[in-house]
Design a protein around this motif. Structure first.
Motif, mmCIF file in Angstrom:
data_model
loop_
_atom_site.group_PDB
_atom_site.id
_atom_site.type_symbol
_atom_site.label_atom_id
_atom_site.label_comp_id
_atom_site.label_asym_id
_atom_site.label_seq_id
_atom_site.Cartn_x
_atom_site.Cartn_y
_atom_site.Cartn_z
ATOM 1 N N VAL A 142 0.853 -1.193 0.000
ATOM 2 C CA VAL A 142 0.000 0.000 0.000
ATOM 3 C C VAL A 142 0.889 1.245 0.000
ATOM 4 O O VAL A 142 0.651 2.194 -0.748
ATOM 5 C CB VAL A 142 -0.968 0.006 1.202
ATOM 6 N N ILE A 143 1.908 1.211 0.823
ATOM 7 C CA ILE A 143 2.836 2.353 0.870
ATOM 8 C C ILE A 143 3.511 2.531 -0.480
ATOM 9 O O ILE A 143 3.619 3.643 -0.998
ATOM 10 C CB ILE A 143 3.856 2.160 2.013
ATOM 11 N N GLU A 144 3.916 1.415 -1.085
ATOM 12 C CA GLU A 144 4.529 1.484 -2.414
ATOM 13 C C GLU A 144 3.540 2.034 -3.444
ATOM 14 O O GLU A 144 3.906 2.837 -4.298
ATOM 15 C CB GLU A 144 5.010 0.099 -2.826
ATOM 16 N N ALA A 145 2.280 1.627 -3.362
ATOM 17 C CA ALA A 145 1.265 2.127 -4.294
ATOM 18 C C ALA A 145 1.028 3.622 -4.098
ATOM 19 O O ALA A 145 0.875 4.363 -5.080
ATOM 20 C CB ALA A 145 -0.040 1.349 -4.115
ATOM 21 N N VAL A 146 1.007 4.080 -2.865
ATOM 22 C CA VAL A 146 0.834 5.518 -2.603
ATOM 23 C C VAL A 146 2.009 6.291 -3.188
ATOM 24 O O VAL A 146 1.820 7.328 -3.838
ATOM 25 C CB VAL A 146 0.672 5.790 -1.086
ATOM 26 N N ARG A 147 3.218 5.781 -2.989
ATOM 27 C CA ARG A 147 4.396 6.459 -3.566
ATOM 28 C C ARG A 147 4.292 6.517 -5.092
ATOM 29 O O ARG A 147 4.628 7.523 -5.704
ATOM 30 C CB ARG A 147 5.668 5.737 -3.150
ATOM 31 N N ALA A 148 3.830 5.443 -5.693
ATOM 32 C CA ALA A 148 3.690 5.420 -7.158
ATOM 33 C C ALA A 148 2.663 6.451 -7.617
ATOM 34 O O ALA A 148 2.881 7.148 -8.621
ATOM 35 C CB ALA A 148 3.294 4.017 -7.629
ATOM 36 N N ARG A 149 1.535 6.563 -6.907
ATOM 37 C CA ARG A 149 0.522 7.570 -7.270
ATOM 38 C C ARG A 149 1.090 8.982 -7.120
ATOM 39 O O ARG A 149 0.825 9.856 -7.945
ATOM 40 C CB ARG A 149 -0.720 7.426 -6.396
ATOM 41 N N LEU A 150 1.863 9.210 -6.041
ATOM 42 C CA LEU A 150 2.467 10.523 -5.844
ATOM 43 C C LEU A 150 3.486 10.824 -6.930
ATOM 44 O O LEU A 150 3.550 11.947 -7.449
ATOM 45 C CB LEU A 150 3.099 10.617 -4.458
ATOM 46 N N ASP A 151 4.265 9.817 -7.321
ATOM 47 C CA ASP A 151 5.219 9.997 -8.428
ATOM 48 C C ASP A 151 4.477 10.348 -9.713
ATOM 49 O O ASP A 151 4.909 11.239 -10.457
ATOM 50 C CB ASP A 151 6.050 8.726 -8.641
ATOM 51 N N ASP A 152 3.362 9.668 -9.992
ATOM 52 C CA ASP A 152 2.560 9.984 -11.177
ATOM 53 C C ASP A 152 2.066 11.428 -11.128
ATOM 54 O O ASP A 152 2.080 12.132 -12.136
ATOM 55 C CB ASP A 152 1.344 9.048 -11.279
ATOM 56 N N THR A 153 1.611 11.836 -9.950
ATOM 57 C CA THR A 153 1.120 13.210 -9.791
ATOM 58 C C THR A 153 2.232 14.216 -10.036
ATOM 59 O O THR A 153 2.039 15.199 -10.747
ATOM 60 C CB THR A 153 0.529 13.406 -8.377
ATOM 61 N N LEU A 154 3.406 13.969 -9.460
ATOM 62 C CA LEU A 154 4.534 14.886 -9.650
ATOM 63 C C LEU A 154 4.976 14.927 -11.101
ATOM 64 O O LEU A 154 5.287 16.001 -11.630
ATOM 65 C CB LEU A 154 5.692 14.501 -8.733
ATOM 66 N N ARG A 155 4.992 13.773 -11.771
ATOM 67 C CA ARG A 155 5.326 13.765 -13.201
ATOM 68 C C ARG A 155 4.306 14.576 -13.995
ATOM 69 O O ARG A 155 4.648 15.282 -14.920
ATOM 70 C CB ARG A 155 5.400 12.332 -13.734
ATOM 71 N N GLY A 156 3.039 14.454 -13.609
ATOM 72 C CA GLY A 156 2.000 15.229 -14.272
ATOM 73 C C GLY A 156 2.174 16.716 -14.067
ATOM 74 O O GLY A 156 1.942 17.523 -14.978
#
Length: 165
Positions: A142-156
């Motif tokens: 779950v923590i890894e998934a949250v980090r991935a979503r945050l990375d996607d947001t930052l890339r966006g």
């Protein structure tokens, strides 16, 4: 035979309910996202990855389909409800029903409401028993998934900042 009952909260939004049904479908078929990095990670007692796989009785933890049948159900708002999903598994011959509450946190629904509904369903199917899994919580994936979503947001954000309107 072992069955799996995936329980979602239930929503007026069809997309939310479809997510619960899709999770149940993927658990039934053993399919996951092909690049899922957490597919073989089991959490330790503190939520951190535990390298030793856990056992699920006579079936291997690595078996992608240790269930004879899988059903989705909902706590409220939509159907099938918990009693109906449980009954479908019992009718399929399941005597042991593993119940996964597809909830993020442990709370009143997972401690009170879902067990009460399961007890009521078991009364109608006395040759069955149910075992309730923990919700997602702070599992390492779950923590890894949250980090991935945050990375996607930052890339966006970086992409959006680089474009002109």
């Amino acid at each position: 035979m072992r069955g799996l009952l995936v329980i979602g909260h239930g929503s007026r939004r069809g997309e939310a309910n479809a997510t619960v049904r899709e999770l149940a479908r993927r658990l039934a078929t053993g399919s996951a996202h092909p690049t899922a990095p957490c597919a073989d990670v089991s959490p330790g007692p503190d939520g951190s990855p535990d390298p030793a796989p856990s056992s699920t009785g006579s079936q291997s933890a690595n078996d992608p389909r240790p269930w004879g049948a899988v059903e989705s159900a909902f706590l409220e708002v939509t159907r099938p409800n918990i009693a109906e999903g449980y009954a479908n598994l019992a009718a399929a011959g399941c005597t042991e029903i593993i119940v996964y509450p597809f909830f993020l946190f442990d709370g009143n629904h997972t401690h009170r409401d879902i067990p009460a509904a399961l007890d009521e369903a078991r009364e109608r199917h006395p040759t069955t028993r149910w075992i309730l899994s923990e919700p997602l919580g702070l599992h390492a994936c779950v923590i890894e998934a949250v980090r991935a979503r945050l990375d996607d947001t930052l890339r966006g954000l970086v992409h959006a900042a680089g474009t002109s309107t």
